[in-house]
Write a protein that holds these residues in place. Structure first.
Motif, PDB file in Angstrom:
ATOM      1  N   PRO A  89       0.792  -1.239   0.000  1.00  6.06           N
ATOM      2  CA  PRO A  89       0.000   0.000   0.000  1.00  6.06           C
ATOM      3  C   PRO A  89       0.822   1.285   0.000  1.00  6.06           C
ATOM      4  O   PRO A  89       0.619   2.189   0.806  1.00  6.06           O
ATOM      5  CB  PRO A  89      -0.862  -0.129   1.267  1.00  6.06           C
ATOM      6  CG  PRO A  89      -0.134  -1.065   2.139  1.00  6.06           C
ATOM      7  CD  PRO A  89       0.632  -1.998   1.262  1.00  6.06           C
ATOM      8  N   MET A 138      -5.039   3.118  -0.599  1.00  6.71           N
ATOM      9  CA  MET A 138      -6.239   2.273  -0.637  1.00  6.71           C
ATOM     10  C   MET A 138      -7.473   3.039  -1.091  1.00  6.71           C
ATOM     11  O   MET A 138      -8.297   2.526  -1.858  1.00  6.71           O
ATOM     12  CB  MET A 138      -6.458   1.636   0.737  1.00  6.71           C
ATOM     13  CG  MET A 138      -5.481   0.510   1.029  1.00  6.71           C
ATOM     14  SD  MET A 138      -5.840  -0.346   2.582  1.00  6.71           S
ATOM     15  CE  MET A 138      -4.774   0.550   3.693  1.00  6.71           C
ATOM     16  N   ILE A 144      -8.839  -3.332  -4.237  1.00  3.61           N
ATOM     17  CA  ILE A 144      -7.860  -3.730  -3.236  1.00  3.61           C
ATOM     18  C   ILE A 144      -7.868  -5.250  -3.150  1.00  3.61           C
ATOM     19  O   ILE A 144      -8.936  -5.873  -3.081  1.00  3.61           O
ATOM     20  CB  ILE A 144      -8.200  -3.137  -1.854  1.00  3.61           C
ATOM     21  CG1 ILE A 144      -8.146  -1.609  -1.903  1.00  3.61           C
ATOM     22  CG2 ILE A 144      -7.245  -3.671  -0.781  1.00  3.61           C
ATOM     23  CD1 ILE A 144      -8.714  -0.940  -0.657  1.00  3.61           C
ATOM     24  N   ILE A 166     -12.941  -4.686  -1.969  1.00  2.91           N
ATOM     25  CA  ILE A 166     -11.833  -5.525  -1.515  1.00  2.91           C
ATOM     26  C   ILE A 166     -12.072  -6.977  -1.905  1.00  2.91           C
ATOM     27  O   ILE A 166     -13.123  -7.547  -1.609  1.00  2.91           O
ATOM     28  CB  ILE A 166     -11.668  -5.431   0.014  1.00  2.91           C
ATOM     29  CG1 ILE A 166     -11.585  -3.960   0.464  1.00  2.91           C
ATOM     30  CG2 ILE A 166     -10.430  -6.192   0.465  1.00  2.91           C
ATOM     31  CD1 ILE A 166     -11.662  -3.769   1.970  1.00  2.91           C
TER      32      ILE A 166
END
Length: 378
Positions: A89, A138, A144, A166
């Motif tokens: 990240p 993010m 993600i 995600i």
């Protein structure tokens, strides 16, 4: 599509994110000959993937640095990508394409000691950088990838990011751990590292969340629980980084100076032998995004004692003895059971040989490619 992957976490030795980088890129290359891939890499590293649709671009800036935000943005823009995948990240701010970010864990922002044991200016700078980069990377990402359900839950709880953004893609171990080394190789590696016949093994770094201090305290309780015919030995193998020196006074305090062997980084060719020789593998980490080493030990036919924290129960299931890493008494009792109870050992070895098969790099690579394809349709 033209897809970029930040491979700068791959050095001439493999760490966790580096191993993830190597396996992901190589497995994708085995079945995707349609898309073009641009791998941004450390200039000192040899060719990562030798396929005609894979191109490699050396980048001098370090992956965890302000250079990723700005300098890498300009480099990525020049390559006119459709998608850019950051494997950590810390992502370029202006890539001019859709982005994917892989999150392994949130230790850098949740563990107050993560950036410690260094110059105070560097420590505060690192803490500020992580606190800025993680949410920024993010929130700006189109997708993600979390390496476990535990990591996904942490992201949602800490940053309030929509769960639908995600995708959980589990990691996996390498095929070489399933192959039992022959006796000659085992003897060579035992002699090379001066290893005893029976030992307990921990494999990893010494950062605070790895709880090596707790491991030593638990091991000290274990060795004094009873009189053993042969004194148990703990082998701690991994890169000796800045947190290592603070462990040494603890050995004397716990009276286990002669019971602990520290090894540095273990080359890949020796790793399967080291694992296969261990009697017990111990992994009492307090924060773990996935946990490859205990799976590698299982595939090597070694029973595992591990932590009840974070992703380890998700990854290891019922194939390990799980204990509270904050309770040395409980961990010591678990170590004793694994060391002496042959019925328990046999049961966990059999379960352990099967557990790593739930995860594969081919599956991870195909799931990652599915994320790319979904973004490509938008």
């Amino acid at each position: 599509m033209r897809i970029g992957i930040d491979c700068r976490y791959l050095y001439d030795y493999f760490t966790g994110v580096g191993r993830y980088t190597h396996n992901l890129a190589n497995r994708i290359s085995e079945f995707d000959g349609e898309n073009e891939y641009v791998l941004f890499k450390n200039p000192a590293v040899d060719r990562i993937v030798d396929k005609p649709n894979f191109f490699e671009v050396p980048v001098k800036s370090r992956p965890v640095s302000f250079g990723t935000w700005l300098n890498l943005s300009l480099i990525v823009q020049r390559h006119r990508l459709d998608i850019f995948h950051s494997l950590f990240p810390v992502a370029p701010l202006f890539p001019a394409c859709k982005t994917v970010v892989t999150v392994h864990d949130l230790q850098a922002v949740t563990d107050p000691h993560f950036s410690s044991n260094r110059n105070v200016v560097l420590q505060k700078g690192a803490e500020y950088f992580y606190r800025m980069s993680y949410p920024l990377s993010m929130n700006r990402a189109d997708k993600i990838i979390a390496v476990s359900g535990a990591t996904k839950r942490d992201i949602v709880e800490m940053y309030g990011i929509d769960e639908s953004k995600i995708v959980v893609v589990h990691e996996a171990i390498g095929d070489r751990f399933y192959q039992r080394p022959d006796t000659r190789r085992l003897d060579e590696v035992r002699l090379k590292y001066k290893l005893p016949e029976k030992f307990m093994l921990y494999l990893g770094n010494t950062r605070p969340h790895k709880n090596v201090k707790g491991l030593l305290e638990s091991f000290a309780r274990f060795v004094f629980l009873k009189e053993f015919p042969t004194a148990p030995v703990l082998v701690i193998a991994g890169v000796k980084e800045r947190f290592f020196p603070q462990l040494l006074p603890l050995l004397e305090q716990l009276r286990i100076e002669d019971r602990v062997i520290f090894l540095d980084y273990i080359p890949d060719e020796d790793l399967p032998c080291l694992l296969a020789m261990a009697r017990v593998f111990a992994f009492l980490t307090t924060k773990e995004g996935f946990g490859l080493p205990p799976l590698e030990a299982m595939a090597s036919g070694v029973p595992v004692i591990a932590s009840t924290d974070a992703a380890l129960p998700e990854v290891l299931g019922e194939a390990a003895v799980l204990c509270n890493p904050h309770d040395p008494r409980e961990c010591a009792q678990g170590m004793l059971r694994l060391w002496e109870d042959e019925q328990l050992r046999s049961s966990l070895i059999q379960k352990g040989l099967e557990r790593p098969k739930f995860f594969s790099w081919e599956k991870a690579a195909r799931q990652t490619l599915a994320v790319y394809k979904e973004l490509g349709k938008r």
